[in-house]
Enzyme design. Structure first.
Site, PDB file in Angstrom:
ATOM      1  N   LYS A 142       0.843  -1.195   0.000  1.00 55.03           N
ATOM      2  CA  LYS A 142       0.000   0.000   0.000  1.00 55.03           C
ATOM      3  C   LYS A 142       0.880   1.247   0.000  1.00 55.03           C
ATOM      4  O   LYS A 142       2.034   1.149   0.387  1.00 55.03           O
ATOM      5  CB  LYS A 142      -0.916  -0.007   1.220  1.00 55.03           C
ATOM      6  CG  LYS A 142      -0.169   0.346   2.535  1.00 55.03           C
ATOM      7  CD  LYS A 142      -1.091   0.687   3.655  1.00 55.03           C
ATOM      8  CE  LYS A 142      -0.253   1.208   4.833  1.00 55.03           C
ATOM      9  NZ  LYS A 142      -1.021   1.545   5.987  1.00 55.03           N
ATOM     10  N   HIS A 172      -1.244  -6.010   5.082  1.00 53.53           N
ATOM     11  CA  HIS A 172      -0.638  -6.981   6.001  1.00 53.53           C
ATOM     12  C   HIS A 172      -1.597  -7.399   7.122  1.00 53.53           C
ATOM     13  O   HIS A 172      -1.392  -8.404   7.778  1.00 53.53           O
ATOM     14  CB  HIS A 172       0.692  -6.481   6.569  1.00 53.53           C
ATOM     15  CG  HIS A 172       0.547  -5.348   7.525  1.00 53.53           C
ATOM     16  ND1 HIS A 172       0.531  -4.041   7.122  1.00 53.53           N
ATOM     17  CD2 HIS A 172       0.393  -5.330   8.873  1.00 53.53           C
ATOM     18  CE1 HIS A 172       0.379  -3.266   8.180  1.00 53.53           C
ATOM     19  NE2 HIS A 172       0.294  -4.020   9.250  1.00 53.53           N
ATOM     20  N   LYS A 176      -2.687 -11.677   9.184  1.00 48.22           N
ATOM     21  CA  LYS A 176      -2.774 -12.079  10.583  1.00 48.22           C
ATOM     22  C   LYS A 176      -3.699 -13.291  10.721  1.00 48.22           C
ATOM     23  O   LYS A 176      -4.766 -13.340  10.152  1.00 48.22           O
ATOM     24  CB  LYS A 176      -3.284 -10.920  11.428  1.00 48.22           C
ATOM     25  CG  LYS A 176      -2.281  -9.774  11.435  1.00 48.22           C
ATOM     26  CD  LYS A 176      -2.632  -8.720  12.450  1.00 48.22           C
ATOM     27  CE  LYS A 176      -1.679  -7.536  12.317  1.00 48.22           C
ATOM     28  NZ  LYS A 176      -0.299  -7.870  12.715  1.00 48.22           N
ATOM     29  N   GLU A 210      -3.357   2.877  17.414  1.00 42.13           N
ATOM     30  CA  GLU A 210      -1.902   2.816  17.469  1.00 42.13           C
ATOM     31  C   GLU A 210      -1.394   3.693  18.600  1.00 42.13           C
ATOM     32  O   GLU A 210      -1.942   4.764  18.844  1.00 42.13           O
ATOM     33  CB  GLU A 210      -1.294   3.315  16.149  1.00 42.13           C
ATOM     34  CG  GLU A 210      -1.674   2.495  14.945  1.00 42.13           C
ATOM     35  CD  GLU A 210      -1.044   3.058  13.669  1.00 42.13           C
ATOM     36  OE1 GLU A 210      -0.197   2.380  13.091  1.00 42.13           O
ATOM     37  OE2 GLU A 210      -1.400   4.192  13.282  1.00 42.13           O
ATOM     38  N   ASP A 229      -4.412   6.300   4.892  1.00 49.40           N
ATOM     39  CA  ASP A 229      -3.382   5.384   5.378  1.00 49.40           C
ATOM     40  C   ASP A 229      -3.973   4.152   6.068  1.00 49.40           C
ATOM     41  O   ASP A 229      -3.365   3.086   6.043  1.00 49.40           O
ATOM     42  CB  ASP A 229      -2.464   6.133   6.357  1.00 49.40           C
ATOM     43  CG  ASP A 229      -1.240   5.302   6.747  1.00 49.40           C
ATOM     44  OD1 ASP A 229      -0.580   4.783   5.824  1.00 49.40           O
ATOM     45  OD2 ASP A 229      -0.971   5.158   7.958  1.00 49.40           O
ATOM     46  N   HIS A 234      -6.999  -0.971   5.614  1.00 45.00           N
ATOM     47  CA  HIS A 234      -7.096  -1.951   6.706  1.00 45.00           C
ATOM     48  C   HIS A 234      -8.502  -2.047   7.304  1.00 45.00           C
ATOM     49  O   HIS A 234      -9.077  -3.122   7.411  1.00 45.00           O
ATOM     50  CB  HIS A 234      -6.115  -1.600   7.833  1.00 45.00           C
ATOM     51  CG  HIS A 234      -4.703  -1.480   7.382  1.00 45.00           C
ATOM     52  ND1 HIS A 234      -4.154  -2.349   6.467  1.00 45.00           N
ATOM     53  CD2 HIS A 234      -3.722  -0.606   7.711  1.00 45.00           C
ATOM     54  CE1 HIS A 234      -2.885  -2.004   6.261  1.00 45.00           C
ATOM     55  NE2 HIS A 234      -2.602  -0.949   6.998  1.00 45.00           N
ATOM     56  N   LYS A 330      -3.592   7.608  15.731  1.00 49.49           N
ATOM     57  CA  LYS A 330      -2.227   7.520  16.254  1.00 49.49           C
ATOM     58  C   LYS A 330      -2.209   8.150  17.646  1.00 49.49           C
ATOM     59  O   LYS A 330      -3.038   8.979  17.976  1.00 49.49           O
ATOM     60  CB  LYS A 330      -1.254   8.272  15.337  1.00 49.49           C
ATOM     61  CG  LYS A 330      -1.045   7.566  14.012  1.00 49.49           C
ATOM     62  CD  LYS A 330       0.130   8.163  13.259  1.00 49.49           C
ATOM     63  CE  LYS A 330       0.371   7.385  11.970  1.00 49.49           C
ATOM     64  NZ  LYS A 330       0.795   5.978  12.190  1.00 49.49           N
ATOM     65  N   LYS A 335      -2.118   0.005  21.805  1.00 45.15           N
ATOM     66  CA  LYS A 335      -2.166  -0.666  20.504  1.00 45.15           C
ATOM     67  C   LYS A 335      -3.290  -1.689  20.570  1.00 45.15           C
ATOM     68  O   LYS A 335      -3.308  -2.546  21.457  1.00 45.15           O
ATOM     69  CB  LYS A 335      -0.832  -1.361  20.275  1.00 45.15           C
ATOM     70  CG  LYS A 335      -0.693  -2.106  18.964  1.00 45.15           C
ATOM     71  CD  LYS A 335       0.682  -2.810  18.959  1.00 45.15           C
ATOM     72  CE  LYS A 335       0.890  -3.655  17.721  1.00 45.15           C
ATOM     73  NZ  LYS A 335       1.152  -2.816  16.529  1.00 45.15           N
TER      74      LYS A 335
END
Lengths: 471, 471
Positions: A142, A172, A176, A210, A229, A234, A330, A335
């Site tokens: 990405k 990604h 998982k 995050e 992003d 995601h 963020k 997390k």
């Protein structure tokens, strides 16, 4: 990895992704017995030669806690500086393939900043590297475009040289185990699937939180923002997996088809259903952390969002009327990647006259990181009289059952080598997803400040806190 | 206990039930602050006097690990020998009520062998002990008759002197927290209730397994057998709680009404759907245990069943076609009371082409003793490729959440004192339940031997083993 020998070409081979993710994953797979005959060719602009690259690789592996066999680096790793052009790359590829008797199976992995995608794809295509006697696969990281138009343009360019079944767009998150397990959970367990619709589900919440700030990615990030992003890829991918219909089979095309159907049923959210935020100075673990605008590489008057919360609706028979809340940011307190299914309450609480007790909704919480597993919240009677309801949970932790989980990149690399596209993103998914968010990119959405270390802006119409459900 | 003072009259006060269950429960409640002004009057045939009874009580409490306050026994406990007749009992009751200024609230607890029920009920009624200025309650222990005709006869006799809302038929299984919790679990958790029907449930299994042999109850048991002693009451009660519709409220009458509806929808099982067994010599924990016919008090040619397995069907809209398997036995390998709901599998296993993997059915296991809790079995993906399904469980243990559970008798006594009949068995339930099993009592059903310490007769058309589902 598969048993056929192949050449793994990494474009952008001296970058962070290669050092931190790809090389360790490749070496771990090698030491598990996969791809013993594979050869890796690193490509970048720096002129470090094979030896310099091997030293870089050894260093990277050591930093990941791996102790590479001496031979692996010296006999399996090569380097080419793109200063020599694509024709030179083509020559180098053929040389290596001849030396190692490789049958022409090639993987081109673009571990590059997005603005280098077009020239690289064109370079590979124009020199004919996309054609060989073996198979050829293109792996793209990405972002796949920065809006609908640029995504279509990029996909068109890719499509000029590669067939869609050769293209592996990496998200990604899809590597998982828990994300894959989500599909198994849904389609192997009839009881959950039979609850999985508007009659039983009140709402769905997807959080990707995050702790980190923008770190070294400010240059890219400040022009992208959280919507591009994180949300477009995601979070939207997670949403499609939660919401999709039962596919005909567990094969890539069947699954993609159902994912695209979900996206097609989603309208762009209205401005009122979107909250943008940007972190300002705050405190995390007792330490002061600076605000986004103070980060290195960020414009001091940046209006880039580092937090997004929004509400989507899926206008199909299964989900009409059920809000899907997506949230990412963020510098949030922890997390956490979690999908929460809040089921509808029992229509009548028959215990009410006895303790004023209101039944709580059943909740299924699917944690994708850091503590992969499932929790099912349900009410029991407290011991003793009168009847008082108490929420307890049934709890399953993936790690307790199976030990350490493989890195997402390992899973994805194995699939690329096997040619299994299930966990990769199809062109149509990319474009349908951009179609949803494209209008927001053209809007001016106010960006509310939030203190680093908190769960986002105060001015937020959605429920707040770590869990929106108040778990 | 309630705050009103009352007299607790135990008929059969020198027996095992009093020593082991009632006295400890009464004292524990007293020490928790309930019924501080209550007075207990023990009645039996032996002539031991107040002092003798107080000594018996102290001894019993000590054996249960309780250290009674000296005053409790000497100031709250009285004794009357029924050798003096019921008129004398009436006098004694009035004497005690006067001395302790009790308002006439009376509980008569029949802790008696069944053949003493009629004369006792008649004696209480004819002397007018069933009428007072306060409330009067009659507590009856099982068995409530030994077939349909005798149950009706007993209920008629009770009904001559007591209104049904004064009668508390004890099924001590209903005093267990987990059994009550079963109703809360079903009706406070919309997700489970929405799965609780023939479209989603494949079968239901109810097991009440005992390790003990016939022990000291041979005289009664050899004439009763497991069908009368366990199936007609405990197992059938559990079945009604699993199968009942949502009651209008959580009040006794609403719940009883729904339980009776379930019973009315059950036909008597045919002989082919019933298995009887009787334990023979075997081994448990490495020690030899004798067979049923060698037990003291058992006729050496006894054909009494110590094991029953049978299949019932509930012919209503919710359950038609779903088999309910009931199973109970003595000298089985472990003490276990468990209800298992086996849900239907997913109609199609979409993973089949990938690992020959067949999805397992989801199973909800409700353990009532010894390890009270819920387990939900579901399939996840094994880590790694290809997709292989693996059954895991979500697990909840009542004790871990709430600590030690109260004794069933404590729960039931509190309810009797509060006048809450929810956990007691209504006349109609008793008779409807006998109606189901009555034809079997008239049949000659072969009794198959099984070795003590095994899960029942080999000649058994039903699935075998600890769990019928193969969990």
């Amino acid at each position: 990895m598969g048993n056929e020998p192949f050449l793994f070409v990494v474009m952008g081979a001296t970058g962070d992704l290669m050092a931190k993710k790809l090389l360790p994953a490749l070496y771990r797979l090698f030491s598990k017995g996969h791809g013993r005959d594979a050869v890796i060719l690193g490509v970048a602009t720096r002129q470090i030669g094979d030896q310099g690259f091997r030293a870089f690789a050894e260093e990277s592996l050591k930093r990941s806690g791996l102790r590479p066999e001496r031979d692996w680096c010296s006999q399996r790793l090569y380097y080419y500086s793109l200063k020599g052009g694509f024709e030179g790359l083509s020559k180098k590829v053929k040389e290596i393939e001849a030396r190692h008797s490789l049958p022409g199976n090639r993987i081109f992995y673009l571990a590059l900043p997005p603005d280098a995608f077009p020239s690289t794809i064109e370079g590979l295509g124009e020199t004919g590297l996309n054609r060989s006697k073996g198979w050829t696969r293109l792996v793209v990281e990405k972002p796949f475009g920065r809006d609908l138009a640029s995504a279509i343009e990029l996909n068109n360019l890719v499509g000029r040289y590669f067939h869609e079944n050769q293209v592996y767009r990496i998200d990604h998150y899809l590597g998982k185990e828990t994300v894959q397990n989500l599909l198994v959970f849904r389609f192997a367990n009839a009881i959950f699937e039979s609850l999985w619709h508007r009659d039983r589900v009140e709402r769905v919440e997807i959080t990707v939180a995050e702790r980190e700030g923008v770190e070294k990615r400010a240059g890219y990030y400040d022009r992208a923002g959280a919507l591009r992003d994180m949300v477009q890829n995601h979070l939207t991918q997670l949403l499609t997996l939660v919401a999709m219909e039962v596919p005909v089979t567990f094969e890539p095309d069947s699954i993609r088809y159902e994912k695209v159907k979900v996206l097609k049923a989603i309208s762009s959210p209205s401005k009122e259903d979107v909250v943008f935020g940007q972190y300002v100075e705050g405190e995390m673990d007792g330490k002061r952390v600076r605000g986004y605008r103070e980060e290195e590489g960020v414009r001091p008057d940046s209006e880039t969002e580092t937090y997004v919360a929004l509400k989507l609706e899926i206008d199909n028979w299964r989900w009409q009327g059920v809000p899907f809340y997506l949230r990412t940011g963020k510098r949030l307190p922890r997390k956490l990647t979690r999908i929460i299914i809040v089921f509808r309450r029992s229509p009548v609480c028959i215990f009410r006259p006895f303790g004023g007790c209101e039944a709580n909704p059943n909740i299924l919480s699917i944690t994708i990181q850091p503590d992969e597993g499932f929790d099912l919240y349900f009410d029991v009677k407290k011991v003793g009289q009168p009847v008082i309801l108490d929420t307890q949970r049934l709890c399953f932790r993936y790690r307790e059952a199976f030990g350490e989980l493989p890195e997402a990149y390992e899973t994805l690399l194995v699939d690329i080598l096997k040619g299994d596209q299930t966990l990769f993103v199809h062109r149509e998914e990319v474009e349908e997803s951009w179609r949803i968010y494209d209008p927001l990119l053209k809007e001016t959405i106010p960006v509310h400040p939030y203190r680093a270390g908190t769960w986002g802006p105060e001015t937020n119409p959605f429920p707040k806190g770590e869990s929106w459900t108040g778990l």
